[in-house]
Design a protein around this motif. Structure first.
Motif, PDB file in Angstrom:
ATOM      1  N   ILE A  43      -4.221   7.386   7.773  1.00  0.00           N
ATOM      2  CA  ILE A  43      -4.998   6.414   7.438  1.00  0.00           C
ATOM      3  C   ILE A  43      -4.985   6.207   5.649  1.00  0.00           C
ATOM      4  O   ILE A  43      -5.202   5.122   5.150  1.00  0.00           O
ATOM      5  CB  ILE A  43      -6.381   6.359   7.576  1.00  0.00           C
ATOM      6  N   TRP A  44      -4.929   7.320   4.986  1.00  0.00           N
ATOM      7  CA  TRP A  44      -5.043   7.309   3.379  1.00  0.00           C
ATOM      8  C   TRP A  44      -3.992   6.430   2.745  1.00  0.00           C
ATOM      9  O   TRP A  44      -2.869   6.725   2.911  1.00  0.00           O
ATOM     10  CB  TRP A  44      -4.546   8.649   3.048  1.00  0.00           C
ATOM     11  N   ARG A  45      -4.484   5.398   2.126  1.00  0.00           N
ATOM     12  CA  ARG A  45      -3.485   4.507   1.316  1.00  0.00           C
ATOM     13  C   ARG A  45      -4.165   3.855   0.287  1.00  0.00           C
ATOM     14  O   ARG A  45      -5.495   3.866   0.145  1.00  0.00           O
ATOM     15  CB  ARG A  45      -3.237   3.198   2.372  1.00  0.00           C
ATOM     16  N   LEU A  71      -7.877  -0.875  -8.304  1.00  0.00           N
ATOM     17  CA  LEU A  71      -7.325   0.338  -7.565  1.00  0.00           C
ATOM     18  C   LEU A  71      -8.088  -0.076  -6.299  1.00  0.00           C
ATOM     19  O   LEU A  71      -9.418  -0.087  -6.315  1.00  0.00           O
ATOM     20  CB  LEU A  71      -7.380   1.508  -8.306  1.00  0.00           C
ATOM     21  N   PHE A  72      -7.330  -0.182  -5.282  1.00  0.00           N
ATOM     22  CA  PHE A  72      -7.751  -0.168  -4.015  1.00  0.00           C
ATOM     23  C   PHE A  72      -7.452   1.104  -3.163  1.00  0.00           C
ATOM     24  O   PHE A  72      -6.294   1.343  -3.021  1.00  0.00           O
ATOM     25  CB  PHE A  72      -7.249  -1.597  -3.275  1.00  0.00           C
ATOM     26  N   LEU A  73      -8.301   1.597  -2.344  1.00  0.00           N
ATOM     27  CA  LEU A  73      -8.241   2.888  -1.604  1.00  0.00           C
ATOM     28  C   LEU A  73      -8.595   2.447  -0.247  1.00  0.00           C
ATOM     29  O   LEU A  73      -9.591   1.924  -0.072  1.00  0.00           O
ATOM     30  CB  LEU A  73      -8.860   3.955  -2.225  1.00  0.00           C
ATOM     31  N   VAL A  74      -8.026   2.907   0.731  1.00  0.00           N
ATOM     32  CA  VAL A  74      -8.370   2.902   2.066  1.00  0.00           C
ATOM     33  C   VAL A  74      -8.254   4.400   2.833  1.00  0.00           C
ATOM     34  O   VAL A  74      -7.303   5.283   2.576  1.00  0.00           O
ATOM     35  CB  VAL A  74      -7.633   2.185   3.135  1.00  0.00           C
ATOM     36  N   MET A  89       0.918  -1.106   0.059  1.00  0.00           N
ATOM     37  CA  MET A  89      -0.111  -0.029  -0.010  1.00  0.00           C
ATOM     38  C   MET A  89       0.691   1.124  -0.088  1.00  0.00           C
ATOM     39  O   MET A  89       1.852   1.273   0.745  1.00  0.00           O
ATOM     40  CB  MET A  89      -0.822   0.021   1.281  1.00  0.00           C
ATOM     41  N   GLU A  90       0.414   2.150  -0.685  1.00  0.00           N
ATOM     42  CA  GLU A  90       1.219   3.370  -0.969  1.00  0.00           C
ATOM     43  C   GLU A  90       0.586   4.344  -0.256  1.00  0.00           C
ATOM     44  O   GLU A  90      -0.697   4.540  -0.179  1.00  0.00           O
ATOM     45  CB  GLU A  90       1.242   3.742  -2.448  1.00  0.00           C
ATOM     46  N   SER A  91       1.392   5.476   0.346  1.00  0.00           N
ATOM     47  CA  SER A  91       0.562   6.756   0.892  1.00  0.00           C
ATOM     48  C   SER A  91       0.922   7.767   0.416  1.00  0.00           C
ATOM     49  O   SER A  91       1.476   7.933  -0.625  1.00  0.00           O
ATOM     50  CB  SER A  91       1.289   6.874   2.669  1.00  0.00           C
ATOM     51  N   LEU A  92       0.297   8.697   0.917  1.00  0.00           N
ATOM     52  CA  LEU A  92       0.341  10.147   0.249  1.00  0.00           C
ATOM     53  C   LEU A  92       1.359  10.800   0.633  1.00  0.00           C
ATOM     54  O   LEU A  92       2.004  10.675   1.845  1.00  0.00           O
ATOM     55  CB  LEU A  92      -1.220  10.944   0.790  1.00  0.00           C
ATOM     56  N   HIS A  93       1.872  11.800   0.028  1.00  0.00           N
ATOM     57  CA  HIS A  93       2.906  12.913   0.380  1.00  0.00           C
ATOM     58  C   HIS A  93       2.695  13.309   1.759  1.00  0.00           C
ATOM     59  O   HIS A  93       1.533  14.095   1.858  1.00  0.00           O
ATOM     60  CB  HIS A  93       3.234  13.812  -0.742  1.00  0.00           C
ATOM     61  N   PRO A  94       3.464  13.577   2.474  1.00  0.00           N
ATOM     62  CA  PRO A  94       3.243  14.285   3.983  1.00  0.00           C
ATOM     63  C   PRO A  94       2.874  15.620   3.600  1.00  0.00           C
ATOM     64  O   PRO A  94       2.326  16.313   4.759  1.00  0.00           O
ATOM     65  CB  PRO A  94       4.618  14.016   4.551  1.00  0.00           C
ATOM     66  N   ARG A  95       3.188  16.402   2.890  1.00  0.00           N
ATOM     67  CA  ARG A  95       2.987  17.664   2.537  1.00  0.00           C
ATOM     68  C   ARG A  95       1.517  18.046   2.225  1.00  0.00           C
ATOM     69  O   ARG A  95       0.743  19.095   2.738  1.00  0.00           O
ATOM     70  CB  ARG A  95       3.634  18.295   1.364  1.00  0.00           C
ATOM     71  N   VAL A  96       0.669  16.773   1.860  1.00  0.00           N
ATOM     72  CA  VAL A  96      -0.668  17.148   1.778  1.00  0.00           C
ATOM     73  C   VAL A  96      -1.443  17.364   3.351  1.00  0.00           C
ATOM     74  O   VAL A  96      -2.575  18.101   3.186  1.00  0.00           O
ATOM     75  CB  VAL A  96      -1.201  15.590   1.281  1.00  0.00           C
ATOM     76  N   ARG A  97      -0.811  17.093   4.230  1.00  0.00           N
ATOM     77  CA  ARG A  97      -1.167  17.499   5.817  1.00  0.00           C
ATOM     78  C   ARG A  97      -1.225  19.079   5.646  1.00  0.00           C
ATOM     79  O   ARG A  97      -2.511  19.534   5.962  1.00  0.00           O
ATOM     80  CB  ARG A  97      -0.544  16.874   6.767  1.00  0.00           C
TER      81      ARG A  97
END
Length: 153
Positions: A63-65, A73-76, A1-9
């Protein structure tokens, strides 16, 4: 599972601060013309919204993955309500990358996956580096084309 870039916070927290500022401005206008609203209440409300929005952004990022699986395509995602989504590649109509002004300023991009189905069936993957967004868009497009060939009717 891949996460989002931390800058999105930061992006999500800034959007919350802007929305809270608009609400505070409306409350101050209401104070002047409609009903009395103490400015201290407006200030505390603004601060509370910004703090809650920032905390929400941190938890949402944790949580976003997403993952490119064999056939979907699978998203959480989701803080209070967790949502697991599986989008079969055969349902993908087209894929875009988007970069609004705030995303460009943060050096981020989003991938939007348009699916066959009901209204609002689009999936957005926010908070990606622009290069990663382009790679993901192209890979999803290729997977959709491959799955179309194997989806015999």
């Amino acid at each position: 599972m891949e996460s989002l870039h931390p800058r999105v916070r930061l992006l999500w927290a800034v959007r919350t601060a802007v929305a809270a500022s608009v609400l505070a401005g409306l409350a101050l206008v209401a104070d002047r013309f409609v009903v009395s609203v103490p400015s201290s209440i407006v200030g505390v409300g603004w601060l509370l919204l910004v703090v809650l929005g920032t905390v929400h952004a941190v938890f949402a990022h944790r949580i976003w993955r997403f993952a490119l699986q064999e056939d979907a395509l699978f998203l959480v995602r989701g803080v209070l309500t967790r949502t697991d989504t599986s989008v079969p590649y055969v349902r993908v109509q087209h894929v875009d990358t988007t970069r609004g002004p705030v995303e460009r300023a943060a050096g981020l991009a989003s991938v939007v996956v348009y699916t066959a189905g009901s209204r609002g069936a689009d999936i957005t993957i926010p908070g990606l580096r622009p290069e990663r967004a382009t790679e993901l868009r192209e890979r999803l497009r290729d997977l959709a084309i491959e799955s179309e060939a194997t989806d015999a009717v």
